[in-house]
Scaffold this motif. Sequence first.
Motif, short mmCIF file in Angstrom:
data_model
loop_
_atom_site.label_atom_id
_atom_site.label_comp_id
_atom_site.label_asym_id
_atom_site.label_seq_id
_atom_site.Cartn_x
_atom_site.Cartn_y
_atom_site.Cartn_z
N THR A 97 0.79 -1.09 0.25
CA THR A 97 0.05 -0.06 0.04
C THR A 97 0.84 1.14 -0.10
N SER A 98 1.09 1.87 -1.04
CA SER A 98 1.57 3.28 -1.17
C SER A 98 0.55 4.30 -1.20
N SER A 99 0.55 5.34 -2.03
CA SER A 99 -0.38 6.34 -1.83
C SER A 99 -0.24 7.23 -3.11
N VAL A 100 -1.14 7.83 -3.49
CA VAL A 100 -1.09 9.06 -4.35
C VAL A 100 0.05 10.03 -3.97
N SER A 101 0.13 9.89 -2.56
CA SER A 101 1.24 10.93 -1.78
C SER A 101 2.53 10.45 -2.10
N GLY A 102 2.73 9.23 -2.63
CA GLY A 102 4.08 8.57 -3.30
C GLY A 102 4.27 8.91 -4.70
N LEU A 103 3.53 9.36 -5.43
CA LEU A 103 3.45 9.83 -6.62
C LEU A 103 3.65 11.40 -6.90
N GLY A 104 3.15 12.02 -5.78
CA GLY A 104 3.56 13.55 -5.75
C GLY A 104 3.30 14.17 -4.45
N GLY A 105 3.44 15.35 -4.38
CA GLY A 105 3.53 16.10 -2.94
C GLY A 105 2.31 16.52 -2.60
N ASP A 106 2.17 16.63 -1.19
CA ASP A 106 0.74 17.26 -0.82
C ASP A 106 1.13 18.20 0.42
N TRP A 107 0.60 19.16 0.71
CA TRP A 107 0.90 20.15 1.71
C TRP A 107 0.89 19.52 3.11
N GLU A 108 1.60 19.81 4.07
CA GLU A 108 1.52 19.53 5.11
C GLU A 108 1.24 18.27 5.65
N LEU A 109 2.01 17.33 4.90
CA LEU A 109 2.10 15.78 5.14
C LEU A 109 3.36 15.27 4.75
N PHE A 110 4.49 16.19 5.39
CA PHE A 110 6.08 15.76 4.85
C PHE A 110 6.21 14.45 5.27
N ALA A 111 6.19 13.92 6.57
CA ALA A 111 6.72 12.90 6.70
C ALA A 111 6.22 11.70 5.95
N TYR A 112 4.77 11.66 6.02
CA TYR A 112 4.00 10.59 5.11
C TYR A 112 4.50 10.57 3.70
N ASN A 113 4.25 11.72 2.91
CA ASN A 113 5.00 11.89 1.61
C ASN A 113 5.99 11.43 1.37
N THR A 114 7.19 11.85 2.26
CA THR A 114 8.54 11.11 2.10
C THR A 114 8.56 9.35 2.29
N SER A 115 7.56 8.98 3.16
CA SER A 115 7.71 7.59 3.44
C SER A 115 7.06 7.13 2.11
N LYS A 116 5.91 7.42 1.51
CA LYS A 116 5.15 6.77 0.49
C LYS A 116 5.99 6.90 -0.94
N GLY A 117 6.93 8.23 -0.95
CA GLY A 117 7.66 8.20 -2.08
C GLY A 117 8.82 7.04 -2.06
N ALA A 118 9.29 6.80 -0.63
CA ALA A 118 9.97 5.52 -0.84
C ALA A 118 9.72 4.29 -0.98
#
Length: 253
Positions: A137-158
């Motif tokens: 389970t990744s996220s669309v947050s792993g395909l592009g950035g979101d505002w004010e979800l820095f840690a989550y976005n970083t993890s899902k990009g990984a």
Amino acid sequence: MNRFTDKVVLVTGAASGIGLAAARRFLDEGARVVMLDIDEATLRQAAAGLPPDCVLVQVGDTADKETAAAAVKAAVARFGGLHILINNAGVATEGDIMQTSEEDFARVMAVNVAGYFHMAKAAMPELVKTRGSIVMTSSVSGLGGDWELFAYNTSKGAVSNMVRAMAMDAAKDGVRVNAVNPSFTATRMTEDMVNDPALVAKFRERMPLGAPEDPEGIAAAMAFLASDDARLITGVNLPVDAGLTASNGQPPM
């Protein structure tokens, strides 16, 4: 449809949300399922209504590599092997980089990235034997950035790139690795968001098929990627996002 008869599936984060929906979906299609979660009370409650001869409950924190080893060992001991790993357990914290504490960042990375690594590494020897499959389970947050979800976005990009790298390495052994990338999904983690009418309306403007997504829809995509129907698919991050990424996140005119 019984695409998973005689298959053994290990689902992390299985007490609720997408993980529980996945466990139920694989059971419905004939699998035996190991349900792993850190929340013992909720996990046992969720498993209580499921067929006991086809379900094994495991309690532990996926950030701990010993939990991963124990879950895989239990799957093999109880059901004789392992065919599919659903790497789903995750946590999130809000805030931009300045609002994110070192402790919160470390915890998100420990569960969402290191936890996926621990589980996949523990499962891989068994998956090689069965020429199995991993779905993360990744996220669309792993395909592009979101505002004010820095840690989550970083993890899902990984996670999104972990899937690609692992798929390349595992292909020689017949193991496929893919991910689903949901958008705003109604789960326990997003309960506050789901109960915010203004926020839901904003998502609905940007998701052509509507919001929030249902966990069962995500589980259906997981089952497809894990099945022989997807035997030529590996290294894919599949947006299961009600059209959000197709629309480029823009509301209708």
